[in-house]
Design a protein around this motif. Structure first.
Motif, PDB file in Angstrom:
ATOM      1  N   ARG A   5       0.828  -1.185   0.000  1.00  0.00           N
ATOM      2  CA  ARG A   5       0.000   0.000   0.000  1.00  0.00           C
ATOM      3  C   ARG A   5       0.872   1.248   0.000  1.00  0.00           C
ATOM      4  O   ARG A   5       1.823   1.359   0.760  1.00  0.00           O
ATOM      5  CB  ARG A   5      -0.873   0.011   1.242  1.00  0.00           C
ATOM      6  CG  ARG A   5      -1.837   1.141   1.223  1.00  0.00           C
ATOM      7  CD  ARG A   5      -2.863   0.955   2.271  1.00  0.00           C
ATOM      8  NE  ARG A   5      -3.682   2.147   2.222  1.00  0.00           N
ATOM      9  CZ  ARG A   5      -4.409   2.579   3.184  1.00  0.00           C
ATOM     10  NH1 ARG A   5      -4.476   1.902   4.277  1.00  0.00           N
ATOM     11  NH2 ARG A   5      -5.105   3.674   3.069  1.00  0.00           N
ATOM     12  N   SER A   6       0.543   2.186  -0.880  1.00  0.00           N
ATOM     13  CA  SER A   6       1.308   3.427  -0.924  1.00  0.00           C
ATOM     14  C   SER A   6       0.801   4.362   0.183  1.00  0.00           C
ATOM     15  O   SER A   6      -0.346   4.312   0.587  1.00  0.00           O
ATOM     16  CB  SER A   6       1.164   4.092  -2.290  1.00  0.00           C
ATOM     17  OG  SER A   6      -0.187   4.395  -2.539  1.00  0.00           O
ATOM     18  N   ARG A   7       1.689   5.195   0.658  1.00  0.00           N
ATOM     19  CA  ARG A   7       1.361   6.115   1.740  1.00  0.00           C
ATOM     20  C   ARG A   7       0.493   7.242   1.208  1.00  0.00           C
ATOM     21  O   ARG A   7       0.733   7.790   0.145  1.00  0.00           O
ATOM     22  CB  ARG A   7       2.651   6.670   2.327  1.00  0.00           C
ATOM     23  CG  ARG A   7       2.426   7.639   3.436  1.00  0.00           C
ATOM     24  CD  ARG A   7       3.680   7.768   4.283  1.00  0.00           C
ATOM     25  NE  ARG A   7       3.634   8.895   5.153  1.00  0.00           N
ATOM     26  CZ  ARG A   7       2.899   8.978   6.264  1.00  0.00           C
ATOM     27  NH1 ARG A   7       2.142   7.975   6.599  1.00  0.00           N
ATOM     28  NH2 ARG A   7       2.920  10.049   7.013  1.00  0.00           N
ATOM     29  N   CYS A   8      -0.510   7.610   1.966  1.00  0.00           N
ATOM     30  CA  CYS A   8      -1.400   8.705   1.606  1.00  0.00           C
ATOM     31  C   CYS A   8      -0.624  10.016   1.715  1.00  0.00           C
ATOM     32  O   CYS A   8       0.125  10.240   2.658  1.00  0.00           O
ATOM     33  CB  CYS A   8      -2.598   8.718   2.554  1.00  0.00           C
ATOM     34  SG  CYS A   8      -3.776  10.058   2.200  1.00  0.00           S
ATOM     35  N   VAL A   9      -0.830  10.901   0.760  1.00  0.00           N
ATOM     36  CA  VAL A   9      -0.114  12.176   0.731  1.00  0.00           C
ATOM     37  C   VAL A   9      -0.841  13.295   1.480  1.00  0.00           C
ATOM     38  O   VAL A   9      -0.327  14.401   1.578  1.00  0.00           O
ATOM     39  CB  VAL A   9       0.165  12.628  -0.726  1.00  0.00           C
ATOM     40  CG1 VAL A   9       1.083  11.642  -1.410  1.00  0.00           C
ATOM     41  CG2 VAL A   9      -1.123  12.796  -1.493  1.00  0.00           C
ATOM     42  N   ASN A  10      -2.025  13.013   2.019  1.00  0.00           N
ATOM     43  CA  ASN A  10      -2.771  14.028   2.754  1.00  0.00           C
ATOM     44  C   ASN A  10      -2.006  14.412   4.014  1.00  0.00           C
ATOM     45  O   ASN A  10      -1.595  13.554   4.796  1.00  0.00           O
ATOM     46  CB  ASN A  10      -4.163  13.490   3.101  1.00  0.00           C
ATOM     47  CG  ASN A  10      -5.063  14.563   3.661  1.00  0.00           C
ATOM     48  OD1 ASN A  10      -4.871  15.003   4.781  1.00  0.00           O
ATOM     49  ND2 ASN A  10      -6.028  14.964   2.872  1.00  0.00           N
ATOM     50  N   HIS A  13      -2.363  13.346   8.140  1.00  0.00           N
ATOM     51  CA  HIS A  13      -1.761  12.188   8.806  1.00  0.00           C
ATOM     52  C   HIS A  13      -0.601  12.578   9.712  1.00  0.00           C
ATOM     53  O   HIS A  13      -0.335  11.911  10.689  1.00  0.00           O
ATOM     54  CB  HIS A  13      -1.287  11.156   7.777  1.00  0.00           C
ATOM     55  CG  HIS A  13      -2.419  10.464   7.075  1.00  0.00           C
ATOM     56  ND1 HIS A  13      -3.129   9.434   7.637  1.00  0.00           N
ATOM     57  CD2 HIS A  13      -2.967  10.683   5.857  1.00  0.00           C
ATOM     58  CE1 HIS A  13      -4.061   9.040   6.788  1.00  0.00           C
ATOM     59  NE2 HIS A  13      -3.982   9.778   5.707  1.00  0.00           N
ATOM     60  N   GLY A  14       0.089  13.656   9.405  1.00  0.00           N
ATOM     61  CA  GLY A  14       1.244  14.050  10.183  1.00  0.00           C
ATOM     62  C   GLY A  14       0.992  15.158  11.190  1.00  0.00           C
ATOM     63  O   GLY A  14       1.868  15.513  11.964  1.00  0.00           O
ATOM     64  N   CYS A  23      -9.567  10.702   7.003  1.00  0.00           N
ATOM     65  CA  CYS A  23      -8.864  11.324   5.887  1.00  0.00           C
ATOM     66  C   CYS A  23      -9.772  11.296   4.652  1.00  0.00           C
ATOM     67  O   CYS A  23     -10.316  10.237   4.305  1.00  0.00           O
ATOM     68  CB  CYS A  23      -7.571  10.563   5.601  1.00  0.00           C
ATOM     69  SG  CYS A  23      -6.711  11.136   4.123  1.00  0.00           S
ATOM     70  N   CYS A  26      -7.911   8.781   1.829  1.00  0.00           N
ATOM     71  CA  CYS A  26      -7.729   7.328   1.972  1.00  0.00           C
ATOM     72  C   CYS A  26      -8.755   6.687   2.911  1.00  0.00           C
ATOM     73  O   CYS A  26      -8.877   5.473   2.946  1.00  0.00           O
ATOM     74  CB  CYS A  26      -6.320   7.003   2.449  1.00  0.00           C
ATOM     75  SG  CYS A  26      -5.983   7.489   4.159  1.00  0.00           S
ATOM     76  N   GLU A  28      -8.695   6.548   6.206  1.00  0.00           N
ATOM     77  CA  GLU A  28      -8.174   6.107   7.503  1.00  0.00           C
ATOM     78  C   GLU A  28      -8.481   7.141   8.578  1.00  0.00           C
ATOM     79  O   GLU A  28      -8.597   8.329   8.300  1.00  0.00           O
ATOM     80  CB  GLU A  28      -6.652   5.909   7.422  1.00  0.00           C
ATOM     81  CG  GLU A  28      -6.257   4.700   6.641  1.00  0.00           C
ATOM     82  CD  GLU A  28      -4.757   4.435   6.733  1.00  0.00           C
ATOM     83  OE1 GLU A  28      -4.094   4.992   7.625  1.00  0.00           O
ATOM     84  OE2 GLU A  28      -4.276   3.675   5.896  1.00  0.00           O
ATOM     85  N   VAL A  30      -7.724   9.740  11.215  1.00  0.00           N
ATOM     86  CA  VAL A  30      -6.585  10.618  11.510  1.00  0.00           C
ATOM     87  C   VAL A  30      -6.712  11.251  12.891  1.00  0.00           C
ATOM     88  O   VAL A  30      -5.739  11.748  13.429  1.00  0.00           O
ATOM     89  CB  VAL A  30      -6.394  11.709  10.428  1.00  0.00           C
ATOM     90  CG1 VAL A  30      -5.927  11.096   9.129  1.00  0.00           C
ATOM     91  CG2 VAL A  30      -7.642  12.527  10.223  1.00  0.00           C
TER      92      VAL A  30
END
Length: 66
Positions: A5-10, A13-14, A23, A26, A28, A30
């Protein structure tokens, strides 16, 4: 074999202070401190117009990929 799975760029998340539960890119969680909201089809339609793939309140998938 499953594709990794590629990491979400939104950027939500950080972040430490996020004002949404899910999010929009994706789906998920957050921020689990925010309770899941009750949504209507009107609210989901507005999310689709904004280009969100997932509802930020309930996590429902809004856009089906073809």
């Amino acid at each position: 074999m499953m594709k990794p799975r590629s990491r979400c760029v939104n950027l939500n998340h950080g972040r430490t202070n996020v004002s949404i539960r899910y999010c929009p890119m994706c789906g998920e969680i957050v921020n689990e401190d925010i309770s899941a909201g009750a949504c209507s089809e009107d609210k989901h339609a507005a999310g689709r117009r904004r280009g969100s793939a997932f509802c930020m309140d309930c996590g429902k998938k809004l856009i089906m990929k073809t």
